[in-house]
Design an enzyme around this catalytic site. Structure first.
Site, short mmCIF file in Angstrom:
data_model
loop_
_atom_site.label_atom_id
_atom_site.label_comp_id
_atom_site.label_asym_id
_atom_site.label_seq_id
_atom_site.Cartn_x
_atom_site.Cartn_y
_atom_site.Cartn_z
N ASP A 1 6.11 9.89 -9.26
CA ASP A 1 6.24 8.51 -8.78
C ASP A 1 5.56 7.52 -9.73
OD1 ASP A 1 7.76 8.85 -6.47
OD2 ASP A 1 6.00 9.17 -5.19
N LYS B 1 3.86 13.92 1.40
CA LYS B 1 3.41 13.98 0.00
C LYS B 1 1.97 14.51 -0.16
CE LYS B 1 6.48 10.43 -1.83
NZ LYS B 1 6.64 9.21 -2.61
P1 NDP Z 1 2.06 4.11 3.12
O1 NDP Z 1 2.45 4.12 4.56
O2 NDP Z 1 1.21 5.19 2.57
O3 NDP Z 1 1.28 2.72 2.82
C1 NDP Z 1 1.77 1.50 3.30
C2 NDP Z 1 0.94 0.36 2.71
O4 NDP Z 1 1.50 -0.88 3.16
C3 NDP Z 1 -0.51 0.36 3.13
O5 NDP Z 1 -1.28 -0.08 2.04
C4 NDP Z 1 -0.54 -0.68 4.25
O6 NDP Z 1 -1.79 -1.33 4.36
C5 NDP Z 1 0.46 -1.67 3.73
N1 NDP Z 1 1.00 -2.49 4.79
C6 NDP Z 1 1.84 -2.10 5.79
N2 NDP Z 1 2.14 -3.17 6.58
C7 NDP Z 1 1.46 -4.24 6.07
C8 NDP Z 1 1.37 -5.60 6.43
N3 NDP Z 1 2.03 -6.09 7.48
N4 NDP Z 1 0.60 -6.43 5.68
C9 NDP Z 1 -0.06 -5.95 4.59
N5 NDP Z 1 -0.02 -4.64 4.19
C10 NDP Z 1 0.74 -3.80 4.93
O7 NDP Z 1 3.43 3.97 2.32
P2 NDP Z 1 3.66 4.31 0.78
O8 NDP Z 1 2.47 3.86 0.04
O9 NDP Z 1 4.13 5.70 0.63
O10 NDP Z 1 4.94 3.37 0.46
C11 NDP Z 1 4.79 1.96 0.34
C12 NDP Z 1 6.14 1.37 -0.05
O11 NDP Z 1 6.50 1.81 -1.36
C13 NDP Z 1 7.28 1.78 0.88
O12 NDP Z 1 8.09 0.65 1.10
C14 NDP Z 1 8.07 2.79 0.09
O13 NDP Z 1 9.45 2.76 0.40
C15 NDP Z 1 7.83 2.28 -1.34
N6 NDP Z 1 7.98 3.37 -2.30
C16 NDP Z 1 8.95 3.22 -3.24
C17 NDP Z 1 9.16 4.22 -4.16
C18 NDP Z 1 10.24 4.03 -5.17
O14 NDP Z 1 10.66 5.02 -5.80
N7 NDP Z 1 10.68 2.81 -5.38
C19 NDP Z 1 8.37 5.46 -4.18
C20 NDP Z 1 7.32 5.49 -3.17
C21 NDP Z 1 7.18 4.47 -2.26
P3 NDP Z 1 -2.97 -0.76 5.31
O15 NDP Z 1 -3.68 0.29 4.50
O16 NDP Z 1 -3.78 -1.96 5.56
O17 NDP Z 1 -2.29 -0.20 6.54
#
Ligand code: NDP
Length: 289
Positions: A109, A73
């Site tokens: 989104d 993205k």
């Molecule tokens: P990214 O990989 O960019 O970000 C992941 C986020 O999750 C980061 O903020 C990360 O924190 C956090 N995270 C991961 N593991 C943990 C943990 N164990 N404890 C706390 N925080 C955690 O992913 P995206 O932002 O692209 O996507 C996030 C979610 O949103 C996904 O599940 C995706 O499927 C969903 N999504 C849904 C959409 C929809 O249409 N419904 C559209 C886009 C996304 P840190 O920065 O600390 O690593």
């Protein structure tokens, strides 16, 4: 499907790595068929380092438009000819329109999230106090859209402080008046009682895991919970909220709404009502069996 692909058919697709799990082909093909549009939507598995080559290939092939999912993205932005203001603020593109050879990047989104919050939770975010968990791409898109809609104060909680700080700084440069504050998980106890809307934009819950350090019982009963995560089974966050009598939904409505907006950008009209939602529900029910 094969009896509806002709020499005249327009081609659309989704680029991701992985991409095999994507529900978008099911959704978009159902909508093209219901709308009587001569088009087909296909998945393209593209490795992270190949996004530039893939985009140029799609341009040469005259592909009419495409979606992007993890991890493309942000990286795709370097290979497009134009990027919409909302995609620029979000720092991510999820939809590209091939407009006579000019590749235009958009982000549906954030708007999809807001449509789903309204449709599925019945909430207008204007003036609402939001607690946003996460600081990745999904959180960026959500925040950019929320701040453009006169939301109330937003508390952002992210595990990695550096990523969270960068997110806040980037948003403040686009929305200097925004009331946004970054916190650690240790501050959640104090924030939850003053929250109207909790949004989970972390990836926690995808595999059925709970969000650690979230005492959800402290949120007011009239608050609402939006979990961007979705899957064949109810996410732990949605399950817990419902147990507590709090209205909560998962991200499947956002998936549908962002897809409807992409379809609109490509075709100039919204898909027939309910078609994409039904296609997603059928797919999810299939995955459950
Ligand atoms: P990214 O990989 O960019 O970000 C992941 C986020 O999750 C980061 O903020 C990360 O924190 C956090 N995270 C991961 N593991 C943990 C943990 N164990 N404890 C706390 N925080 C955690 O992913 P995206 O932002 O692209 O996507 C996030 C979610 O949103 C996904 O599940 C995706 O499927 C969903 N999504 C849904 C959409 C929809 O249409 N419904 C559209 C886009 C996304 P840190 O920065 O600390 O690593």
């Amino acid at each position: 499907m094969n009896d509806r692909i002709f020499g005249t058919s327009k081609v659309y697709g989704i680029l991701g790595c992985p991409v095999a799990h994507s529900v978008s082909p099911v959704m978009q093909n159902a909508a093209f068929m219901a709308a009587g549009i001569d088009a087909v939507y296909v998945p393209f598995h593209v490795e992270p380092g190949d996004i530039g080559k893939a985009v140029n290939g799609l341009r040469s092939l005259g592909v009419a438009g495409f979606n992007l999912t993890i991890p493309h993205k942000t990286s795709v932005m370097d290979f497009l000819d134009w990027i919409s203001p909302e995609a620029r603020v979000a720092g991510a593109v999820n939809t590209v329109v091939n407009s006579g050879g000019v590749l235009k990047g958009h982000n549906t989104d954030g708007a999809g999230l807001l449509i789903s919050i309204s449709r599925d939770l019945g909430m207008d975010v204007c003036g609402k106090r939001v607690l946003l968990l996460g600081g990745g791409g999904a959180a960026r898109g959500a925040l950019a859209e929320l701040l453009g809609r006169d939301v109330g104060p937003v508390s952002i909680v992210n595990r990695n402080t550096e990523t969270g700080r960068k997110l806040v700084d980037d948003m403040l440069s686009s929305f200097p008046e925004a009331n946004i504050n970054l916190h650690g998980y240790d501050a959640i106890e104090g924030i939850l009682p003053d929250t109207d809307l909790l949004i989970n934009a972390t990836s926690v819950g995808l595999g059925g895991e709970k969000i650690c350090g979230l005492p959800l019982e402290l949120i007011p009963k009239i608050a609402k919970v939006y979990d961007m995560v979705y899957g064949p089974v109810q996410t732990p966050l949605v399950r817990r909220a419902i147990e507590l009598g709090i209205k909560a939904v998962d991200g499947s409505g956002m998936l549908v709404a962002q897809g409807e907006l992409a379809f609109m950008l490509w075709t100039g009209s919204m898909p027939p009502e309910g078609v994409m939602k039904m296609a997603v529900e059928q797919r999810v029910n299939l995955a459950r069996t």
